[in-house]
Design an enzyme around this catalytic site. Structure first.
Site, PDB file in Angstrom:
ATOM      1  N   GLU A   1       0.817  -1.217   0.000  1.00 52.47           N
ATOM      2  CA  GLU A   1       0.000   0.000   0.000  1.00 52.47           C
ATOM      3  C   GLU A   1       0.849   1.265   0.000  1.00 52.47           C
ATOM      4  OE1 GLU A   1      -2.943   1.853  -0.672  1.00 52.47           O
ATOM      5  OE2 GLU A   1      -3.925   0.338   0.567  1.00 52.47           O
TER       6      GLU A   1
ATOM      7  N   ASP B   1       9.744   9.783  -9.270  1.00 55.82           N
ATOM      8  CA  ASP B   1       9.008   9.216  -8.133  1.00 55.82           C
ATOM      9  C   ASP B   1       7.516   9.145  -8.441  1.00 55.82           C
ATOM     10  OD1 ASP B   1       8.821   8.436  -5.187  1.00 55.82           O
ATOM     11  OD2 ASP B   1       7.534  10.208  -5.224  1.00 55.82           O
TER      12      ASP B   1
ATOM     13  N   LYS C   1       4.882   5.747  -9.168  1.00 57.12           N
ATOM     14  CA  LYS C   1       3.564   5.547  -8.563  1.00 57.12           C
ATOM     15  C   LYS C   1       2.501   5.341  -9.643  1.00 57.12           C
ATOM     16  CE  LYS C   1       4.809   8.277  -4.500  1.00 57.12           C
ATOM     17  NZ  LYS C   1       4.575   9.500  -3.714  1.00 57.12           N
TER      18      LYS C   1
END
Length: 367
Positions: free
Chosen positions: A147, A225, A229
């Protein structure tokens, strides 16, 4: 009570917060006896060779003292030690190491369960992503939860999973996925300006001083980054993105500064490009909007992108505060009114909470 064994690799900022939260959870748990048998840093480790468990109250002083030993070699010695535990074994990887992530399939196929905030295994090569899930889904494979790879403690992946598992169709996912970028643009282009206007380079320097950026801000400003995601979300949504660099990523690093020898040299030179970012901001303002750094995933079109976009001043994205993240899920069921997950998307404590939440999910599935 059922006894479960835990190994922790990585005991820096997130790792320290996680161990503290794990200790508190273990003390109040009435269903499980949790025995932490390994805490490993890059150069020193604590091992409970008889599997009786380490003291999570004194571990920091213990690992620095004569109790600290050389970490077991990874992956061979580590895997042998973990698979010899006399009960279910959970590996918590709090690092950002790609070398460790590449071994996830081996640990999972050996029955070791895995929880991690490490993005590398799920956003690097598509082959590794597939291998991780294949190992987990194989007979006697370990559970895997990650998660915190996307929203720290925010329920981003669990929300996506619930939507898909219940038969909803993901149309689009978009939002501010970086606490660093959120803080930067909320400071640089605030919805309600107050006081003297700040230059972009001043905002970057301030964010670095406050600890919102990586030691070298280029590691945030290059957009990778956020791209990692989006890669994770895309793959879980059914778009088999090959690499996090296989779609458009808008870097905010001026090309002449990409090769700066140090973070200090980069920051010193960034002021020379403030005019370009000021123009971006004023152009948005002339349209009654504010500029924000966002990620967007259009499942229907098969498109993923990361970069600057203008948002109406009345939008939820424009109204973000501080370093908050906001992720909007547009689905067939929800129509034009997106399901929104919003809140702190960075920080050791909230990231550790996301990791601990995943560990609890593993506990709940153990028989």
């Amino acid at each position: 009570m059922s006894k479960v064994y835990v190994a922790v690799i990585g005991a820096g900022g997130v790792g320290k917060s996680f161990i503290s939260q794990l200790n508190a959870y273990a003390l109040r748990s009435k269903k499980y006896t949790i025995s932490t048998i390994l805490i490993s840093r890059s150069s020193k480790a604590l091992l409970s060779k008889d599997y009786s468990g380490l003291n999570l109250t004194t571990w920091e002083s213990d690992i620095s003292s004569s109790s600290g030993v050389k970490p077991p070699s990874f992956p061979d010695e580590t895997l042998k030690f973990l698979t010899s535990a006399p009960g279910p074994m959970i590996l918590v990887d709090n690092t950002s190491s790609e070398t460790i992530a590449e071994e996830y399939p081996r640990f999972l196929s050996s029955g070791v369960h895995l929880v991690t905030p490490n993005k590398k295994g799920f956003s690097s090569s598509l082959a590794l992503f597939k291998a991780i899930y294949a190992a987990s889904e194989a007979q006697n494979g370990g559970y895997v939860f990650h998660e915190a790879t996307v929203g720290a403690g925010l329920p981003v992946l669990s929300t996506l999973k619930d939507l898909i598992d219940t038969g909803d169709e993901i149309v689009k996912i978009e939002g501010v996925f970086s606490g660093t970028m959120s803080y930067l643009f909320n400071s640089f282009a605030p919805l309600s300006p107050s006081g003297a206007e700040k230059s972009f380079s001043a905002c970057v320097a301030e964010a670095r001083e406050l600890g919102y950026t990586e030691p070298d801000p280029r590691d945030d400003l290059n957009g990778l980054d956020v791209a990692r995601k989006l890669t994770i979300l895309a793959r879980l949504s059914g778009l088999l993105v090959t690499e996090p660099t296989s779609f458009p990523i808008q870097s905010l690093i001026p090309k002449p500064l990409e090769s700066a020898a140090s973070a200090e040299e980069f920051l010193a030179g960034l002021a020379g490009f403030d005019g370009e970012m000021h123009k971006v901001k004023t152009t948005a303002e002339s349209e009654g909007a504010v500029v924000r750094y966002v990620g967007s995933l259009d499942v229907g079109k098969g498109e993923v992108s990361v970069g600057l976009r203008n948002f109406d001043r009345g939008s939820t994205v424009a109204g973000l505060k501080g370093s908050d993240n906001i992720i909007s899920f547009y689905t067939r069921r929800y129509g034009e009114r997106a399901m929104i997950v919003q809140g702190a998307g960075a920080g050791a404590d909230v990231t550790a909470m996301g990791v601990l939440s995943d560990l609890i999910k593993v506990l709940e599935r153990l028989k």
